[in-house]
Design a protein around this motif. Structure first.
Motif, PDB file in Angstrom:
ATOM      1  N   TYR A   8     -10.737  -1.027  -3.957  1.00 16.39           N
ATOM      2  CA  TYR A   8      -9.792  -1.755  -3.698  1.00 16.39           C
ATOM      3  C   TYR A   8      -8.821  -0.786  -2.490  1.00 16.39           C
ATOM      4  O   TYR A   8      -9.477   0.193  -2.342  1.00 16.39           O
ATOM      5  N   LEU A   9      -8.222  -0.579  -1.619  1.00 21.39           N
ATOM      6  CA  LEU A   9      -8.027   0.079  -0.364  1.00 21.39           C
ATOM      7  C   LEU A   9      -6.190  -0.552  -0.637  1.00 21.39           C
ATOM      8  O   LEU A   9      -5.546  -1.575  -0.672  1.00 21.39           O
ATOM      9  N   ASN A  10      -5.465   0.379  -0.450  1.00 19.81           N
ATOM     10  CA  ASN A  10      -3.870   0.080   0.403  1.00 19.81           C
ATOM     11  C   ASN A  10      -3.693   0.052   2.113  1.00 19.81           C
ATOM     12  O   ASN A  10      -4.072   1.195   2.271  1.00 19.81           O
ATOM     13  N   HIS A  11      -3.835  -1.532   2.087  1.00 15.19           N
ATOM     14  CA  HIS A  11      -3.208  -1.236   3.784  1.00 15.19           C
ATOM     15  C   HIS A  11      -2.128  -0.757   3.708  1.00 15.19           C
ATOM     16  O   HIS A  11      -1.279  -1.071   2.900  1.00 15.19           O
ATOM     17  N   PRO A  12      -1.736  -0.073   5.013  1.00 14.37           N
ATOM     18  CA  PRO A  12       0.251  -0.228   5.099  1.00 14.37           C
ATOM     19  C   PRO A  12       0.880  -0.971   4.903  1.00 14.37           C
ATOM     20  O   PRO A  12       2.050  -0.843   4.828  1.00 14.37           O
ATOM     21  N   THR A  13       0.953  -2.213   5.675  1.00 16.27           N
ATOM     22  CA  THR A  13       1.882  -3.206   5.480  1.00 16.27           C
ATOM     23  C   THR A  13       1.248  -4.016   4.777  1.00 16.27           C
ATOM     24  O   THR A  13       2.191  -4.466   4.238  1.00 16.27           O
ATOM     25  N   GLU A  28     -16.833  -3.115   5.765  1.00 13.08           N
ATOM     26  CA  GLU A  28     -16.972  -3.905   5.211  1.00 13.08           C
ATOM     27  C   GLU A  28     -15.044  -4.849   5.329  1.00 13.08           C
ATOM     28  O   GLU A  28     -15.198  -4.288   5.824  1.00 13.08           O
ATOM     29  N   LEU A  29     -15.896  -6.443   4.639  1.00  8.71           N
ATOM     30  CA  LEU A  29     -15.008  -6.989   4.719  1.00  8.71           C
ATOM     31  C   LEU A  29     -13.697  -6.396   3.382  1.00  8.71           C
ATOM     32  O   LEU A  29     -14.855  -6.574   2.184  1.00  8.71           O
ATOM     33  N   TYR A  30     -12.309  -6.892   3.404  1.00 15.70           N
ATOM     34  CA  TYR A  30     -11.241  -7.001   2.491  1.00 15.70           C
ATOM     35  C   TYR A  30     -10.920  -7.724   2.749  1.00 15.70           C
ATOM     36  O   TYR A  30     -10.668  -8.465   3.893  1.00 15.70           O
ATOM     37  N   THR A  31      -9.872  -8.030   1.834  1.00 12.42           N
ATOM     38  CA  THR A  31      -8.888  -9.418   1.786  1.00 12.42           C
ATOM     39  C   THR A  31      -7.576  -9.524   0.927  1.00 12.42           C
ATOM     40  O   THR A  31      -7.478  -8.000  -0.318  1.00 12.42           O
ATOM     41  N   THR A  32      -6.243  -9.416   1.353  1.00 14.82           N
ATOM     42  CA  THR A  32      -5.410  -9.598   0.444  1.00 14.82           C
ATOM     43  C   THR A  32      -5.377  -9.258  -0.964  1.00 14.82           C
ATOM     44  O   THR A  32      -6.176 -10.869  -0.802  1.00 14.82           O
ATOM     45  N   LEU A  33      -5.306  -8.942  -1.855  1.00 19.97           N
ATOM     46  CA  LEU A  33      -5.750  -8.524  -3.037  1.00 19.97           C
ATOM     47  C   LEU A  33      -5.317 -10.366  -4.288  1.00 19.97           C
ATOM     48  O   LEU A  33      -5.842 -10.999  -4.628  1.00 19.97           O
ATOM     49  N   TYR A  34      -4.105 -10.814  -3.461  1.00 15.12           N
ATOM     50  CA  TYR A  34      -3.270 -11.842  -4.316  1.00 15.12           C
ATOM     51  C   TYR A  34      -2.942 -13.058  -3.421  1.00 15.12           C
ATOM     52  O   TYR A  34      -3.843 -14.076  -4.485  1.00 15.12           O
ATOM     53  N   ALA A  35      -2.946 -13.173  -2.412  1.00 15.85           N
ATOM     54  CA  ALA A  35      -2.820 -14.394  -1.522  1.00 15.85           C
ATOM     55  C   ALA A  35      -4.591 -14.942  -1.242  1.00 15.85           C
ATOM     56  O   ALA A  35      -4.735 -16.029  -1.373  1.00 15.85           O
TER      57      ALA A  35
END
Length: 91
Positions: A8-13, A28-35
């Motif tokens: 996991y990473l924390n995006h500033p926004t 790497e490819l990341y997505t928002t965790l919940y949506a």
């Protein structure tokens, strides 16, 4: 990709992001965790992280290409793990 080693990473926004899969060295490819509606290429080096937003359809293509690559090289465990993430995220 190991399901027991989620990243996991924390995006500033947009808050917490979940790693979908590696793309290439330091990218790497990341997505928002919940949506799981917003996707980002995250590039990292010694000094910082950069976030590049990409469309959902482009993210889907990236994961499909990664699945083909894993199947081609015979990385069965990584393939099965990424396939599960793909189904959860895109279907």
């Amino acid at each position: 990709m190991d399901n027991n080693n989620e990243t996991y990473l924390n995006h500033p926004t947009f808050g917490l992001l979940f790693k979908v899969c590696p793309i290439e060295d330091n990218r790497e490819l990341y997505t928002t965790l919940y949506a799981q509606r917003l996707f980002f290429f995250v590039t990292h080096n010694r000094d910082n992280l950069s976030f590049e937003p990409i469309k959902r359809s482009d993210a889907r293509l990236v994961v499909e290409n990664r699945l083909r690559q894993l199947r081609r090289i015979g990385a069965d465990i990584d393939y099965k793990n990424l396939q599960a993430v793909y189904k959860r995220t895109f279907q």
